[in-house]
Write an enzyme that holds these catalytic residues in place. Structure first.
Site, PDB file in Angstrom:
ATOM      1  N   HIS A   1       0.810  -1.234   0.000  1.00 22.67           N
ATOM      2  CA  HIS A   1       0.000   0.000   0.000  1.00 22.67           C
ATOM      3  C   HIS A   1       0.844   1.285   0.000  1.00 22.67           C
ATOM      4  CE1 HIS A   1      -0.038  -0.325   4.688  1.00 22.67           C
ATOM      5  NE2 HIS A   1       0.972   0.420   4.299  1.00 22.67           N
TER       6      HIS A   1
ATOM      7  N   HIS B   1      -2.949   4.144   9.721  1.00 19.93           N
ATOM      8  CA  HIS B   1      -1.629   4.587  10.177  1.00 19.93           C
ATOM      9  C   HIS B   1      -1.795   5.769  11.125  1.00 19.93           C
ATOM     10  CE1 HIS B   1      -0.841   2.391   6.431  1.00 19.93           C
ATOM     11  NE2 HIS B   1       0.386   2.225   6.838  1.00 19.93           N
TER      12      HIS B   1
ATOM     13  N   HIS C   1       9.772  -3.946   4.604  1.00 21.95           N
ATOM     14  CA  HIS C   1      10.190  -2.545   4.720  1.00 21.95           C
ATOM     15  C   HIS C   1      10.371  -2.149   6.167  1.00 21.95           C
ATOM     16  CE1 HIS C   1       5.752  -2.088   4.878  1.00 21.95           C
ATOM     17  NE2 HIS C   1       5.807  -0.792   5.054  1.00 21.95           N
TER      18      HIS C   1
ATOM     19  N   GLU D   1       3.173  -5.766   8.766  1.00 19.71           N
ATOM     20  CA  GLU D   1       1.888  -5.559   8.071  1.00 19.71           C
ATOM     21  C   GLU D   1       1.437  -6.826   7.333  1.00 19.71           C
ATOM     22  OE1 GLU D   1       2.227  -0.744   7.095  1.00 19.71           O
ATOM     23  OE2 GLU D   1       2.643  -2.160   5.494  1.00 19.71           O
TER      24      GLU D   1
HETATM   25  C1  DHB Z   1       6.081   3.902   3.391  1.00 17.49           C
HETATM   26  C2  DHB Z   1       5.497   2.642   3.412  1.00 17.49           C
HETATM   27  C3  DHB Z   1       4.383   2.391   4.191  1.00 17.49           C
HETATM   28  O1  DHB Z   1       3.792   1.171   4.280  1.00 17.49           O
HETATM   29  C4  DHB Z   1       3.814   3.397   4.920  1.00 17.49           C
HETATM   30  O2  DHB Z   1       2.687   3.158   5.578  1.00 17.49           O
HETATM   31  C5  DHB Z   1       4.400   4.657   4.937  1.00 17.49           C
HETATM   32  C6  DHB Z   1       5.532   4.900   4.168  1.00 17.49           C
HETATM   33  C7  DHB Z   1       7.264   4.196   2.539  1.00 17.49           C
HETATM   34  O3  DHB Z   1       7.752   3.319   1.829  1.00 17.49           O
HETATM   35  O4  DHB Z   1       7.722   5.329   2.500  1.00 17.49           O
HETATM   36 FE    FE Z   2       2.070   1.100   5.912  1.00 22.08          FE
END
Ligand code: DHB
Ligand code: FE
Length: 281
Positions: free
Chosen positions: A12, A59, A193, A240
């Site tokens: 997302h 978030h 991530h 997530e």
């Molecule tokens: C990023 C990824 C995410 O899942 C999020 O909620 C906020 C930022 C990112 O890659 O910058």
């Molecule tokens: Fe996220």
């Protein structure tokens, strides 16, 4: 009776939404990301659901750290697009399905999963970016959407096993709704991530691809993976991915048909993963 026809899994990344909104999606950096969804947009038009049950995470937008439901079902008739600090994204509002959402809440809660019922909330990039990736830039989303928010922001977050079992309860709930609805369930967020600390920018292709393999072929086994493995291998925000197990648990027990699989690095700070699984019958 209603039935789940397919499940869709996708990252997302908020910058994907911004790329689309600002018309940058054809630029060399973004083109390969959107190319991975071209098939999916066609597939969605050719296999239109009556309702999308969209599992995502907020978030700290609708739910601040003052109030953190573990599992929350949106029962409203309409959900506004949230302002996450730069004004709301220029995308359509989300039209809900109060009757079906209330039925699912009733069934799943009686089935021992204690959901929070949300009659009013705004939806952030966790929900709107998957819709944009799958639908492009329509003037209205193609069908009603039931938002289902999962806490993966503030520990303790639910286990993979709990998420998988909840998916099975959602499947039972759908199957006892007395209208012939075709329902898709989407699991969103991930893949690897980490947005902060010394490991910021972490990507783990091997973990991600193994996760996709196991999500397809061994979801019950995958559901027993402890949180620490997600965080160690896929980064702090890789957690997530537990949400994908909710969508997978809602699928039939028979092996799914893998309609589409896509993986790409990078998009902003994350790896993008995407799957479309259809139920065999
Ligand atoms: C990023 C990824 C995410 O899942 C999020 O909620 C906020 C930022 C990112 O890659 O910058
Ligand atoms: Fe996220």
């Amino acid at each position: 009776m209603a039935r789940i026809t397919a499940s869709v899994y996708t990252s997302h990344v908020p910058a994907i939404g911004a790329a689309l909104d600002l018309g940058k999606h054809t630029e060399p950096y973004w083109q390969p990301v959107f190319a991975g969804y071209e098939f999916s947009r066609r597939w969605l038009t050719e296999n239109p659901p009556d309702v999308i049950f969209l599992v995502y995470n907020d978030h700290a937008t609708a739910f601040s750290l003052e109030m953190i439901p573990t599992f929350a079902i949106g029962t409203a008739a309409r959900f506004e697009v949230a302002d996450e600090g730069w004004g709301p994204r220029p995308v359509p509002p989300v039209i809900g399905h109060p009757e079906f959402a209330a039925h699912i809440a009733q069934s799943v809660i009686q089935d021992d999963f204690d959901l929070t019922i949300v009659n009013r909330m705004d939806v952030d990039h966790g929900l709107t970016v998957p819709l944009s990736l799958m639908c492009g830039q329509p003037t209205a989303w193609p069908c009603p959407v039931i938002p289902f928010a999962v806490n993966v922001v503030q520990y303790p977050v639910p286990s993979g096993r709990r998420c998988y079992q909840l998916g099975q309860a959602i499947r039972r709930a759908v199957q006892c709704f007395d209208e012939p609805l075709k329902v898709q369930i989407w699991g969103t967020g991930g893949m690897s991530h980490q947005l902060q600390g010394p490991r910021a920018g972490l990507i783990n292709r091997e973990f991600d691809n193994r996760f996709l393999d196991r999500l397809i072929a061994d979801p019950a086994g995958l559901s027993t993976m402890p949180h620490i493995d997600y965080v160690r291998e896929a980064g702090s925000e890789g957690i997530e991915l537990v949400m994908w197990l909710i969508a997978r648990g809602a699928m039939d027990d028979a092996p799914p048909v893998v309609r589409h699989r896509f993986y790409h690095v990078p998009a902003s700070n994350t790896a993008v993963g995407h799957l479309i699984l259809e139920n065999p019958s």
